[in-house]
Design an enzyme around this catalytic site. Structure first.
Site, PDB file in Angstrom:
ATOM      1  N   GLU A  85      39.708  36.513  49.135  1.00  0.00           N
ATOM      2  CA  GLU A  85      40.264  37.797  49.333  1.00  0.00           C
ATOM      3  C   GLU A  85      39.915  39.078  48.469  1.00  0.00           C
ATOM      4  O   GLU A  85      40.249  38.815  47.365  1.00  0.00           O
ATOM      5  CB  GLU A  85      41.519  37.760  50.051  1.00  0.00           C
ATOM      6  CG  GLU A  85      42.142  38.708  50.752  1.00  0.00           C
ATOM      7  CD  GLU A  85      41.197  39.352  51.725  1.00  0.00           C
ATOM      8  OE1 GLU A  85      40.957  38.387  52.622  1.00  0.00           O
ATOM      9  OE2 GLU A  85      40.161  40.215  51.624  1.00  0.00           O
ATOM     10  N   PHE A  86      39.373  39.978  48.707  1.00  0.00           N
ATOM     11  CA  PHE A  86      39.116  41.057  47.797  1.00  0.00           C
ATOM     12  C   PHE A  86      40.116  42.409  48.105  1.00  0.00           C
ATOM     13  O   PHE A  86      39.604  43.427  47.724  1.00  0.00           O
ATOM     14  CB  PHE A  86      37.632  41.500  48.053  1.00  0.00           C
ATOM     15  CG  PHE A  86      36.684  40.501  47.415  1.00  0.00           C
ATOM     16  CD1 PHE A  86      36.563  40.189  46.286  1.00  0.00           C
ATOM     17  CD2 PHE A  86      36.032  39.692  48.588  1.00  0.00           C
ATOM     18  CE1 PHE A  86      35.584  38.994  45.763  1.00  0.00           C
ATOM     19  CE2 PHE A  86      35.330  38.671  48.189  1.00  0.00           C
ATOM     20  CZ  PHE A  86      35.229  38.483  46.822  1.00  0.00           C
ATOM     21  N   CYS A  92      46.745  40.954  40.075  1.00  0.00           N
ATOM     22  CA  CYS A  92      45.739  40.311  40.066  1.00  0.00           C
ATOM     23  C   CYS A  92      44.773  40.242  38.649  1.00  0.00           C
ATOM     24  O   CYS A  92      44.584  39.398  38.340  1.00  0.00           O
ATOM     25  CB  CYS A  92      44.623  40.955  41.314  1.00  0.00           C
ATOM     26  SG  CYS A  92      45.387  40.213  43.036  1.00  0.00           S
TER      27      CYS A  92
HETATM   28  C1  UDX Z   1      42.308  44.212  42.688  1.00  0.00           C
HETATM   29  C2  UDX Z   1      40.864  44.095  43.220  1.00  0.00           C
HETATM   30  O1  UDX Z   1      40.669  45.416  43.291  1.00  0.00           O
HETATM   31  C3  UDX Z   1      40.925  43.497  44.700  1.00  0.00           C
HETATM   32  O2  UDX Z   1      39.449  43.073  44.864  1.00  0.00           O
HETATM   33  C4  UDX Z   1      41.410  42.041  44.172  1.00  0.00           C
HETATM   34  O3  UDX Z   1      41.461  41.533  45.605  1.00  0.00           O
HETATM   35  C5  UDX Z   1      43.034  42.215  43.745  1.00  0.00           C
HETATM   36  O4  UDX Z   1      43.047  42.689  42.693  1.00  0.00           O
HETATM   37  P1  UDX Z   1      44.618  45.744  42.756  1.00  0.00           P
HETATM   38  O5  UDX Z   1      45.268  44.815  42.067  1.00  0.00           O
HETATM   39  O6  UDX Z   1      45.170  45.936  44.204  1.00  0.00           O
HETATM   40  O7  UDX Z   1      43.225  45.093  43.426  1.00  0.00           O
HETATM   41  O8  UDX Z   1      44.313  46.911  42.217  1.00  0.00           O
HETATM   42  P2  UDX Z   1      42.725  47.887  41.783  1.00  0.00           P
HETATM   43  O9  UDX Z   1      42.857  49.052  42.809  1.00  0.00           O
HETATM   44  O10 UDX Z   1      41.794  47.129  41.652  1.00  0.00           O
HETATM   45  O11 UDX Z   1      43.527  48.414  40.460  1.00  0.00           O
HETATM   46  C6  UDX Z   1      43.705  47.348  39.474  1.00  0.00           C
HETATM   47  C7  UDX Z   1      44.284  48.136  38.160  1.00  0.00           C
HETATM   48  O12 UDX Z   1      43.231  49.024  37.458  1.00  0.00           O
HETATM   49  C8  UDX Z   1      45.349  49.618  38.604  1.00  0.00           C
HETATM   50  O13 UDX Z   1      46.168  49.113  37.517  1.00  0.00           O
HETATM   51  C9  UDX Z   1      44.387  50.897  38.229  1.00  0.00           C
HETATM   52  O14 UDX Z   1      45.637  51.755  38.084  1.00  0.00           O
HETATM   53  C10 UDX Z   1      43.737  50.405  37.343  1.00  0.00           C
HETATM   54  N1  UDX Z   1      42.595  51.181  37.189  1.00  0.00           N
HETATM   55  C11 UDX Z   1      41.609  51.130  38.287  1.00  0.00           C
HETATM   56  C12 UDX Z   1      41.994  52.002  36.068  1.00  0.00           C
HETATM   57  O15 UDX Z   1      43.005  51.938  35.277  1.00  0.00           O
HETATM   58  N2  UDX Z   1      40.920  52.762  36.190  1.00  0.00           N
HETATM   59  C13 UDX Z   1      40.203  52.684  37.335  1.00  0.00           C
HETATM   60  O16 UDX Z   1      39.226  53.322  37.252  1.00  0.00           O
HETATM   61  C14 UDX Z   1      40.269  52.078  38.503  1.00  0.00           C
END
Ligand code: UDX
Length: 434
Positions: free
Chosen positions: A151-152, A260
Site C-alpha cells: 500500500e502506498f 512509515c
Molecule cells: C509515506 C509514503 O509517502 C507513503 O507512500 C507510504 O505508504 C507511507 O509513508 P506518510 O507517512 O503518510 O506516507 O507521509 P508523507 O506524506 O510521505 O510525508 C512523510 C514525511 O516527510 C512527513 O513528516 C513530511 O512532513 C516530510 N516531508 C515530505 C518533508 O519533510 N519534505 C518533503 O518535501 C515531503
C-alpha cells in the site's frame, strides 16, 4: 467480491472502506474488541479527512462491517488482506509477531480456497513465511494462495491515494491469484506492476527509502545554503524542473516523521545488513534527518541566547498536516529538547492536541495560534498546516514578547515578515531581521 481486511489501523480501515466504496462486501477484523465496539458505533480511532463519512455511508449501505472474531472474517471472504502493524524492534528490525499470529489464525479457520494478501509493509521473504505458516497450521489440506499488494497511501490523502493510485503493485505466484487481484482492482484503471512476491515486497521498501533520501538530500543542501548564503527554496525549484528529478519531496525543513518512513528505513537497513549489504546511503539519510531536528532547536537557542525560563509557542504537533498522528513527529524531539533546556511550552495544533497531551507533559495546549503566542518569546513553526499560512501577523506581534519567528517548514515570505518588523529564521534561507 467478499473481502476481509485484518487490522483496523490506518491502512486497514482506509483499504476496507475504499473497497466497500467500490462495491465490494468487506468485513474488517481487529482483535481489539474495544476498537471494534467504537467502530460499530461509528467512532474512528484516528482522524483521516473524509474517512468518517465514507465509513458511515458504506456501513449504512451494508457493504462494510466490523468484527473482533477472525473466524467470521475468514469464513465470509474469498480474499483476505493482512494489514496489521509491523512495529519496530529495538534493533530496528520489523517485528512480525502480529503478522505471524494472524496467519496462524487464518490457517486454523481455512475451510476452502482463500487468497491471502499481505498489505502491511514487510521485509522480503515475509510472503514465503506466510506460505510456510499456512501450510504448517492448516488442519486439512485446503488450497490457498499468498500474494503481496503493498500500500502506498499517505496519511491525510489516504482515500484519494487509494481510489486514484499512481500504480498498483501485485506480487503473485499463481494465475488464480493474479486473476482475482486483477478483477478486484479493475475499476481503478491504474498502471499495474505484476511481479513475484519478493520484488513486490522490495518495491515498497525501496519507494519509501527513496522518498526519505530525497528529503534528506534537500535538507543537506539546506545546511549548505545556510553556510554559503543561498536560498534552498530556489535551489529546489531549479532542481525540480528537471523531469528526471521532479519537484515532489524537495521541501527542506524538519525532516520526515510518521509511522512509515523512519521505521521503514531502519527495517530496510537491518534487512540489508542481515543479507550482507551495508546500506551506508540509508544510514546517512537517517543521520541527516535526526540532525534537522537538532539544528532547528539550536537555532531557537541561539536566537534567544538563554532558553531557561523563556516561553516558546509551538505551532503544529502532528508529524505533518491533515493528520493527528504524533508517531515520530519532529515536535516531540523539539519540545523535549527545549523543555530540557528549561523552556516553557505553549502549543497549538488543529487536530493532534488530544494525542499529544499524553506524550508531552507540562505543555500548555492552547485554543488557537494567537492564544499560543500570548507572552511567548518565540513562535516556532513545526508543522505546515494550511491554516498557519495566513495568520494575522500584526496581532501576533502584539501578543508575542519579542517579534521572533523560527520556521521549520519555510512557510512564510521572509521579505513580508521583515517589513512587518519580525526577526525571521527559516531553513536553508538567510535570516532576516527588521
Ligand atoms: C509515506 C509514503 O509517502 C507513503 O507512500 C507510504 O505508504 C507511507 O509513508 P506518510 O507517512 O503518510 O506516507 O507521509 P508523507 O506524506 O510521505 O510525508 C512523510 C514525511 O516527510 C512527513 O513528516 C513530511 O512532513 C516530510 N516531508 C515530505 C518533508 O519533510 N519534505 C518533503 O518535501 C515531503
Amino acid at each position: 467480491m467478499d473481502l476481509c481486511v485484518i487490522g483496523a489501523g490506518h491502512v486497514g480501515l482506509v483499504t476496507g472502506a475504499c473497497f466497500a466504496e467500490l462495491g465490494h462486501h468487506v468485513i474488517i477484523v481487529d482483535n481489539d474488541a474495544a476498537k471494534i465496539r467504537q467502530l460499530k458505533r461509528g467512532r474512528l480511532p484516528f482522524f483521516e479527512p473524509g474517512l468518517e463519512e465514507l465509513v458511515h455511508r458504506t456501513v449504512a449501505e451494508r457493504r462494510l462491517r466490523f468484527t473482533a472474531t477472525l473466524a467470521e472474517g475468514v469464513r465470509a471472504s474469498l480474499i483476505i488482506f493482512i494489514a496489521v502493524g509491523t512495529p519496530q524492534k529495538p534493533s530496528g528490525e520489523a517485528d512480525l509477531t502480529h503478522v505471524e499470529h494472524v496467519t496462524r489464525g487464518i490457517a486454523a479457520h481455512l475451510t476452502g480456497y482463500r487468497l491471502i494478501v499481505e498489505k502491511s509493509t514487510v521485509p522480503v521473504e515475509t510472503g514465503q513465511w506466510i506460505q510456510h505458516t499456512l501450510r504448517t497450521y492448516t488442519r486439512r489440506k485446503v488450497p490457498f494462495d499468498v500474494a503481496s499488494n503493498p500500500e502506498f497511501l499517505r496519511e491525510g490523502t489516504a482515500i484519494q491515494d487509494l481510489l486514484h493510485p499512481d500504480r498498483i503493485v501485485l506480487g503473485v505466484e499463481t494465475a488464480r491469484a493474479k486473476e482475482l487481484l486483477l478483477q478486484l482492482y479493475k475499476p481503478l484503471n491504474a498502471p499495474l506492476v505484476v511481479t513475484d512476491i519478493r520484488s513486490a515486497e522490495l518495491i515498497k521498501h525501496a519507494s519509501n527509502s527513496f522518498l526519505a533520501t530525497k528529503i534528506s538530500f534537500i535538507n543537506a543542501i539546506a545546511r549548505l545554503c545556510e553556510l554559503v548564503g543561498a536560498d534552498v527554496v530556489k535551489v529546489a525549484e531549479g532542481m525540480g524542473l528537471d523531469p528526471r528529478i521532479g519537484p515532489a519531496f524537495l521541501s527542506a525543513g524538519l525532516g520526515f516523521g510518521g509511522f512509515c518512513l523512519p521505521k521503514d528505513i531502519d527495517a530496510f537497513v537491518h534487512l540489508a545488513d542481515k543479507v550482507g549489504y551495508d546500506f551506508a546511503l540509508l544510514k546517512a539519510v537517517k543521520q541527516i534527518n535526526d540532525e534537522a531536528r537538532e539544528h532547528f532547536v539550536r537555532k531557537i537557542e541561539q536566537a534567544l541566547w538563554v532558553v531557561k525560563d523563556k516561553t516558546i509557542a509551538i505551532l503544529g504537533l502532528s508529524f505533518k498536516p491533515d493528520t493527528d498522528d504524533m508517531r515520530y513527529a519532529p515536535a516531540l524531539d523539539v519540545i523535549r529538547a527545549l523543555q530540557h533546556d528549561g523552556a516553557r511550552i505553549r502549543a497549538f495544533d488543529p487536530q493532534a492536541m488530544a494525542h499529544a497531551d499524553g506524550l508531552l507533559p507540562k505543555v500548555t495546549m492552547c485554543r488557537d495560534p494567537y492564544d499560543a503566542a500570548k507572552g511567548a518569546d518565540c513562535l516556532a513553526i513545526v508543522t505546515d498546516w494550511n491554516e498557519f499560512k495566513e495568520l494575522d501577523f500584526k496581532r501576533l506581534k502584539r501578543l508575542l514578547r519579542q517579534p521572533l519567528i523560527v520556521d521549520g517548514r519555510n512557510v512564510y515570505d521572509a521579505a513580508v515578515l521583515r517589513r512587518l518588523g519580525f526577526r525571521y529564521i527559516s531553513v536553508g534561507r538567510r535570516d532576516v531581521s527588521a
